[in-house]
Design a protein around this motif. Structure first.
Motif, PDB file in Angstrom:
ATOM      1  N   VAL A 286       0.815  -1.217   0.000  1.00  0.00           N
ATOM      2  CA  VAL A 286       0.000   0.000   0.000  1.00  0.00           C
ATOM      3  C   VAL A 286       0.846   1.263   0.000  1.00  0.00           C
ATOM      4  O   VAL A 286       0.352   2.333  -0.341  1.00  0.00           O
ATOM      5  N   LEU A 287       2.098   1.147   0.400  1.00  0.00           N
ATOM      6  CA  LEU A 287       3.013   2.296   0.400  1.00  0.00           C
ATOM      7  C   LEU A 287       4.286   1.906  -0.351  1.00  0.00           C
ATOM      8  O   LEU A 287       5.363   1.771   0.257  1.00  0.00           O
ATOM      9  N   PRO A 288       4.214   1.722  -1.666  1.00  0.00           N
ATOM     10  CA  PRO A 288       5.413   1.248  -2.383  1.00  0.00           C
ATOM     11  C   PRO A 288       6.559   2.245  -2.382  1.00  0.00           C
ATOM     12  O   PRO A 288       7.718   1.866  -2.174  1.00  0.00           O
ATOM     13  N   GLU A 289       6.260   3.524  -2.612  1.00  0.00           N
ATOM     14  CA  GLU A 289       7.329   4.526  -2.685  1.00  0.00           C
ATOM     15  C   GLU A 289       7.896   4.844  -1.311  1.00  0.00           C
ATOM     16  O   GLU A 289       9.107   4.837  -1.103  1.00  0.00           O
ATOM     17  N   LEU A 290       7.019   5.124  -0.359  1.00  0.00           N
ATOM     18  CA  LEU A 290       7.494   5.423   0.997  1.00  0.00           C
ATOM     19  C   LEU A 290       8.119   4.198   1.648  1.00  0.00           C
ATOM     20  O   LEU A 290       9.073   4.322   2.432  1.00  0.00           O
ATOM     21  N   GLY A 291       7.596   3.010   1.340  1.00  0.00           N
ATOM     22  CA  GLY A 291       8.204   1.799   1.884  1.00  0.00           C
ATOM     23  C   GLY A 291       9.646   1.627   1.424  1.00  0.00           C
ATOM     24  O   GLY A 291      10.523   1.241   2.198  1.00  0.00           O
ATOM     25  N   HIS A 292       9.903   1.953   0.156  1.00  0.00           N
ATOM     26  CA  HIS A 292      11.277   1.875  -0.354  1.00  0.00           C
ATOM     27  C   HIS A 292      12.175   2.892   0.342  1.00  0.00           C
ATOM     28  O   HIS A 292      13.322   2.576   0.715  1.00  0.00           O
ATOM     29  N   GLU A 293      11.674   4.104   0.534  1.00  0.00           N
ATOM     30  CA  GLU A 293      12.476   5.136   1.203  1.00  0.00           C
ATOM     31  C   GLU A 293      12.732   4.785   2.660  1.00  0.00           C
ATOM     32  O   GLU A 293      13.846   4.980   3.168  1.00  0.00           O
ATOM     33  N   PHE A 294      11.727   4.268   3.340  1.00  0.00           N
ATOM     34  CA  PHE A 294      11.906   3.925   4.753  1.00  0.00           C
ATOM     35  C   PHE A 294      12.794   2.699   4.931  1.00  0.00           C
ATOM     36  O   PHE A 294      13.448   2.554   5.972  1.00  0.00           O
ATOM     37  N   ALA A 295      12.832   1.816   3.933  1.00  0.00           N
ATOM     38  CA  ALA A 295      13.767   0.692   4.008  1.00  0.00           C
ATOM     39  C   ALA A 295      15.206   1.192   3.997  1.00  0.00           C
ATOM     40  O   ALA A 295      16.062   0.708   4.751  1.00  0.00           O
ATOM     41  N   ILE A 296      15.490   2.172   3.154  1.00  0.00           N
ATOM     42  CA  ILE A 296      16.833   2.776   3.131  1.00  0.00           C
ATOM     43  C   ILE A 296      17.104   3.501   4.444  1.00  0.00           C
ATOM     44  O   ILE A 296      18.209   3.456   4.990  1.00  0.00           O
ATOM     45  N   LEU A 297      16.069   4.190   4.955  1.00  0.00           N
ATOM     46  CA  LEU A 297      16.220   4.910   6.224  1.00  0.00           C
ATOM     47  C   LEU A 297      16.549   3.954   7.372  1.00  0.00           C
ATOM     48  O   LEU A 297      17.407   4.235   8.214  1.00  0.00           O
ATOM     49  N   LEU A 298      15.865   2.802   7.392  1.00  0.00           N
ATOM     50  CA  LEU A 298      16.113   1.841   8.470  1.00  0.00           C
ATOM     51  C   LEU A 298      17.512   1.246   8.388  1.00  0.00           C
ATOM     52  O   LEU A 298      18.133   0.969   9.416  1.00  0.00           O
ATOM     53  N   ARG A 299      18.024   1.066   7.163  1.00  0.00           N
ATOM     54  CA  ARG A 299      19.401   0.577   7.049  1.00  0.00           C
ATOM     55  C   ARG A 299      20.393   1.592   7.612  1.00  0.00           C
ATOM     56  O   ARG A 299      21.399   1.219   8.225  1.00  0.00           O
ATOM     57  N   SER A 300      20.093   2.874   7.402  1.00  0.00           N
ATOM     58  CA  SER A 300      20.960   3.908   7.980  1.00  0.00           C
ATOM     59  C   SER A 300      20.879   3.900   9.503  1.00  0.00           C
ATOM     60  O   SER A 300      21.897   4.073  10.190  1.00  0.00           O
ATOM     61  N   LEU A 301      19.671   3.690  10.030  1.00  0.00           N
ATOM     62  CA  LEU A 301      19.524   3.631  11.488  1.00  0.00           C
ATOM     63  C   LEU A 301      20.232   2.413  12.067  1.00  0.00           C
ATOM     64  O   LEU A 301      20.847   2.497  13.137  1.00  0.00           O
ATOM     65  N   ASP A 302      20.149   1.284  11.371  1.00  0.00           N
ATOM     66  CA  ASP A 302      20.851   0.089  11.846  1.00  0.00           C
ATOM     67  C   ASP A 302      22.365   0.269  11.804  1.00  0.00           C
ATOM     68  O   ASP A 302      23.089  -0.377  12.572  1.00  0.00           O
ATOM     69  N   ALA A 303      22.838   1.146  10.907  1.00  0.00           N
ATOM     70  CA  ALA A 303      24.277   1.412  10.839  1.00  0.00           C
ATOM     71  C   ALA A 303      24.746   2.373  11.913  1.00  0.00           C
ATOM     72  O   ALA A 303      25.952   2.648  11.999  1.00  0.00           O
ATOM     73  N   GLY A 304      23.809   2.922  12.714  1.00  0.00           N
ATOM     74  CA  GLY A 304      24.192   3.792  13.823  1.00  0.00           C
ATOM     75  C   GLY A 304      23.931   5.261  13.609  1.00  0.00           C
ATOM     76  O   GLY A 304      24.385   6.085  14.413  1.00  0.00           O
ATOM     77  N   ALA A 305      23.208   5.632  12.548  1.00  0.00           N
ATOM     78  CA  ALA A 305      22.932   7.047  12.300  1.00  0.00           C
ATOM     79  C   ALA A 305      21.890   7.568  13.279  1.00  0.00           C
ATOM     80  O   ALA A 305      21.094   6.812  13.842  1.00  0.00           O
ATOM     81  N   ASP A 306      21.892   8.872  13.478  1.00  0.00           N
ATOM     82  CA  ASP A 306      20.933   9.512  14.369  1.00  0.00           C
ATOM     83  C   ASP A 306      19.559   9.570  13.699  1.00  0.00           C
ATOM     84  O   ASP A 306      19.442   9.881  12.500  1.00  0.00           O
ATOM     85  N   THR A 307      18.507   9.295  14.476  1.00  0.00           N
ATOM     86  CA  THR A 307      17.161   9.238  13.914  1.00  0.00           C
ATOM     87  C   THR A 307      16.725  10.592  13.375  1.00  0.00           C
ATOM     88  O   THR A 307      16.208  10.704  12.263  1.00  0.00           O
ATOM     89  N   GLY A 308      16.925  11.647  14.152  1.00  0.00           N
ATOM     90  CA  GLY A 308      16.519  12.973  13.709  1.00  0.00           C
ATOM     91  C   GLY A 308      17.264  13.419  12.466  1.00  0.00           C
ATOM     92  O   GLY A 308      16.675  14.011  11.549  1.00  0.00           O
ATOM     93  N   GLU A 309      18.547  13.121  12.405  1.00  0.00           N
ATOM     94  CA  GLU A 309      19.330  13.522  11.240  1.00  0.00           C
ATOM     95  C   GLU A 309      18.893  12.760   9.994  1.00  0.00           C
ATOM     96  O   GLU A 309      18.810  13.331   8.891  1.00  0.00           O
ATOM     97  N   VAL A 310      18.604  11.469  10.143  1.00  0.00           N
ATOM     98  CA  VAL A 310      18.180  10.665   8.996  1.00  0.00           C
ATOM     99  C   VAL A 310      16.824  11.135   8.490  1.00  0.00           C
ATOM    100  O   VAL A 310      16.591  11.234   7.275  1.00  0.00           O
ATOM    101  N   LEU A 311      15.903  11.449   9.397  1.00  0.00           N
ATOM    102  CA  LEU A 311      14.589  11.953   8.984  1.00  0.00           C
ATOM    103  C   LEU A 311      14.711  13.296   8.275  1.00  0.00           C
ATOM    104  O   LEU A 311      14.012  13.561   7.293  1.00  0.00           O
ATOM    105  N   LYS A 312      15.596  14.159   8.776  1.00  0.00           N
ATOM    106  CA  LYS A 312      15.802  15.457   8.137  1.00  0.00           C
ATOM    107  C   LYS A 312      16.399  15.288   6.737  1.00  0.00           C
ATOM    108  O   LYS A 312      15.995  15.975   5.787  1.00  0.00           O
ATOM    109  N   ASN A 313      17.352  14.371   6.595  1.00  0.00           N
ATOM    110  CA  ASN A 313      17.950  14.142   5.277  1.00  0.00           C
ATOM    111  C   ASN A 313      16.922  13.609   4.279  1.00  0.00           C
ATOM    112  O   ASN A 313      16.928  13.991   3.108  1.00  0.00           O
ATOM    113  N   LEU A 314      16.034  12.750   4.750  1.00  0.00           N
ATOM    114  CA  LEU A 314      14.995  12.219   3.867  1.00  0.00           C
ATOM    115  C   LEU A 314      14.038  13.319   3.424  1.00  0.00           C
ATOM    116  O   LEU A 314      13.659  13.392   2.242  1.00  0.00           O
TER     117      LEU A 314
END
Length: 311
Positions: free
Chosen positions: A194-222
């Motif tokens: 139901v969310l193909p485009e946002l799901g793809h973007e959030f999958a990349i975002l979650l990989r960044s979070l798993d790598a140790g990035a800051d949540t606020g910074e990753v959301l701002k970059n997106l």
């Protein structure tokens, strides 16, 4: 330049431009399909070795290098990278296909100029050749940028259309007691249909979070990358809640209400524009026919009466 020669050149130019556009679209679609296939059968591809070592891959690589050189000259600010990310062309295959398309357009322009030089029988063709070369050069620079901007704009529109459903799902997941990362992970895992485009973007975002990035910074970059106002407002709320804590349900619902109000205003504006266009169509086509149907018999009767008086 004779009309026949001009027609041949225009036909060649249109065929070259259409072929280049179709080839670029085919390359990008093929790259995306190949990317999905690689994700599914990656172990098999690793065991099979390099699949891109044939002549076709080498030709594509040469065209991509030419397109990369052209982009470095016409785009010093690296806008193409942002537009490709907005269009969803993040894979290596998609970027190579885009660079190959960008390198193919100047080649098509060169072919059109060469065809004019060889096929043109106008004695003044040496005067028209610089103008035709300038037009071909300008189109070879502008057409790839236009295609990329259109692809990015279409994907931004699709992302914008998914934002209201994303907010509703986010509110439900927060009510269930999930955190921001858990809610995004749940939507990526279960809401990809139901969310193909946002799901793809959030999958990349979650990989960044798993790598140790800051949540606020990753959301701002997106938000800065996609440049969709509705999504940026929602991500700003998530950043604020992640940093300072507090209630998240009410700010999300308020942002959703503002979003729906703005969409209602946009729909009203589109309806007003459509009514104006229909008025123009009615005045140009329907009103003359109605006037002929209503006033035509009376006008013919007046002309007949005047002819009878004169005769």
């Amino acid at each position: 330049m004779s009309p026949q020669t001009l027609g041949i050149l225009v036909t060649l130019a249109l065929l070259c431009a259409a072929g280049a556009v179709l080839l670029g679209i085919g390359l990008v679609r093929g790259a995306r399909q190949r990317e999905r296939l690689v994700e599914r059968v990656a172990p098999l591809l690793i065991d099979a070795g390099d699949v891109g070592s044939d002549d076709r891959s080498r030709l594509l690589e040469r065209m991509a290098k030419g397109g990369r050189a052209i982009e470095g000259w016409v785009d010093p600010d690296n806008e193409s990278a942002r537009l490709m990310s907005q269009a969803g062309w993040r894979s290596t295959e998609a970027r190579v296909a885009w660079y190959a398309f960008q390198g193919l357009i100047p080649l098509a322009g060169v072919l059109v100029v060469a065809a004019y030089w060889w096929l043109g029988d106008d004695p003044k063709k040496s005067l028209y050749l610089p103008l035709l070369g300038f037009v071909a050069f300008a189109l070879s620079v502008l057409i790839p940028r236009w295609v990329l901007r259109q692809a990015a704009a279409r994907r931004q529109a699709r992302v914008k259309a998914e934002v209201p459903l994303f907010v509703h799902l986010l509110v439900l997941l927060f009510d269930a007691g999930l955190s921001t990362r858990q809610a995004l992970s749940s939507m990526v895992r279960e809401g990809g249909g139901v969310l193909p485009e946002l799901g793809h973007e959030f999958a990349i975002l979650l990989r960044s979070l798993d790598a140790g990035a800051d949540t606020g910074e990753v959301l701002k970059n997106l938000a800065d990358l996609l440049q969709v106002d509705d999504l940026g407002n929602i991500l700003a709320v998530l950043r604020q809640v992640d940093r300072f804590g507090g209630e998240v349900r009410e700010p999300l619902l308020e942002a959703l209400a503002v979003m729906e109000q703005n969409r209602s205003l946009e729909l009203r504006e589109e309806v007003n524009l459509m009514s104006g266009r229909m008025t123009v169509v009615m005045v140009l086509f329907f009103f003359p026919a109605l006037l002929i149907f209503v006033a035509g018999p009376a006008f013919l009767s007046v002309i007949k009466a005047l002819n009878d008086v004169a005769g």
